[in-house]
Write a protein that holds these residues in place. Sequence first.
Motif, short mmCIF file in Angstrom:
data_model
loop_
_atom_site.label_atom_id
_atom_site.label_comp_id
_atom_site.label_asym_id
_atom_site.label_seq_id
_atom_site.Cartn_x
_atom_site.Cartn_y
_atom_site.Cartn_z
N ARG A 37 48.34 45.34 19.91
CA ARG A 37 49.38 44.24 20.42
C ARG A 37 48.40 43.29 21.44
O ARG A 37 48.66 42.24 21.56
N ALA A 38 47.62 44.25 22.34
CA ALA A 38 47.14 43.51 23.38
C ALA A 38 46.01 42.54 22.95
O ALA A 38 45.68 41.30 23.28
N ASN A 39 45.23 43.02 21.83
CA ASN A 39 44.49 41.98 21.15
C ASN A 39 45.40 40.65 20.66
O ASN A 39 44.50 39.67 21.10
N LEU A 40 46.32 40.73 20.01
CA LEU A 40 46.99 39.61 19.72
C LEU A 40 47.35 38.71 20.99
O LEU A 40 47.51 37.49 20.55
N THR A 41 47.91 39.34 21.81
CA THR A 41 48.16 38.64 23.25
C THR A 41 47.16 37.93 23.63
O THR A 41 47.34 36.66 23.91
#
Length: 429
Positions: free
Chosen positions: A49-53
Motif C-alpha cells: 500500500r505504501a508503494n501505491l500511496t
Amino acid sequence: MKPTSAGDRPVSPDAETVTASGVGRELRRLRKAAGETQAQTARIIGVTRANLTQWETGKYLPSTHNARQLDDHFRAANALFKLVETARSPQDHPPATVGDAGVVETSRSLLQVFHTVGAKLAGHLIRGDDGKPLGWRHNLQKTTGPKALSTAYGINAMLVVGDPYIDLHTLAEDLYELQSEHGWRGRAGGKRPETTASVVDALFRTSTMSADEGLDLLEESLDSYSRTRPYLLSAVLHTAARLRPDAPLTDRLIDALLAARLDFDGSQLWPEKNEAGLVAPEASVVHTARSVVALRDVLRSREDRNDVREAADEATQWLIDRSHSDDGVAEDLERPRPDGDGTTRIIIRHFTSAWVVQALATAPFLPLPRLNRALGTLWERYDADQGLWAWGSGDLPIWQTLDAVTALRAAALAVAAPPLSPPGTPGTT
C-alpha cells in the motif's frame, strides 16, 4: 492541457508537461472510479500500500512493469501507461542535478559513451600471433595474459554496450573449453562460484551453453561456505534467475540469500558475511544492493514470491534512507584451500555505486534524488581519457566497467532524466 483539479478529468499523455504529480492524480482518479481502496488495488497489483500511496502522491513513478499492470487492471487502453512513460521521459527537461556536484548537461549521450566503451574494450582485447582474439586481462593496464573470468566480464560488457567490434561467439566457444573439474577457477584453485556464475552468464547469453548445463555447473560450484557469503549467493542467483527462474536451484538460492540477512535496528539486511560468532556485524550497502538486484531478477517472472518482494522493498527503502558515499569497498574472501592445507585469501573489490544504481533503478518506484547521488559517485570513477572506469588507485579493472555500463543501462531504462552523461565533458557547465 493540464488537469484543472485532482480527480476531475483524465490527464492527456499529449499534455505539454506531464509530471509525477499528474500521474498520481490520474491513478487516484482511476482507482476511485473503480470503487477500490488503496489496499485493494495494491493487493491486486502485487505491491505494498505504501508503494501505491507514493505513486498517487507523485513522490515516485511506477516502474514500467507496474505501469502496465495498473493500465491493464483499470482498463485504461494504454493511456495510463503512456502517461507514466511521458512523465518518465520528457522531451524537454532542464539539466539534472547530481547532489553537490553541480549541474550536468547531456551534451554527450549515453549511446556515445557506450560506443567509446566498446571501442576501448576492443582495443584492450589480447590477440594471438595469428590475430585470433584470446580474451581480456583483469586489470586492463597490466601486461598479464587473458583470464577466464575477465574474458567473461568483457563479453558481458560488450553485450551491454551493443558494439559488435569482435566475434563474441568465437571468443565464447574458446572460453567454454577452459572449464575444469569445478567449472572455472581463479588462481587459488578450488570452487569459485562467483567465477563460474560470471562465465556461465556470458556463455548462456552468447548461446554457447544451454540453461540445463549452466544450472548443473552452478550447482557444482557451491559449497557450505557459499551460504555464509551474500556476495556468492547473489552472484550465483543472478545467473540462475537468467537461466531458469523456476528451477529448483533458483528456489534454493533465493531461500539461502534470504536466510543470510541479519536484523539491524528492525530491518532485515545483508552484511558482508553471516557466520556464527560474529562480534559486531554491520549492514553492508553493496551487499544489500547486490542482493536486491538478484531478487528483482527473480521477481520479473516469479510474482508468486511475496517474501522476495517484501525483502527487496525493505532493503531498497534502507538504501534510499542511507546516507552513504556509495564509494567502492573491498571484501576479504578467506576460503579453505582445495588440498585441505590451510586457507587461501581472495580480495574482492565491489563498485558500490553501480550496484546501488541498479537496485534503485529496478525498484517499483523511482527515488530520483537518491538515484542521482549514486550516479554522481559512479561518474566520479569514469576516466574520460581511457573511456573506461577506474578504481581509486588508477587501476582499470574490466569488471568495474561492466558494472558501470550495466548500471547505466538499468537507469536509462528506468528514467531518461538523471545524469547519464559524464560530468566535465566539452559543452557541460
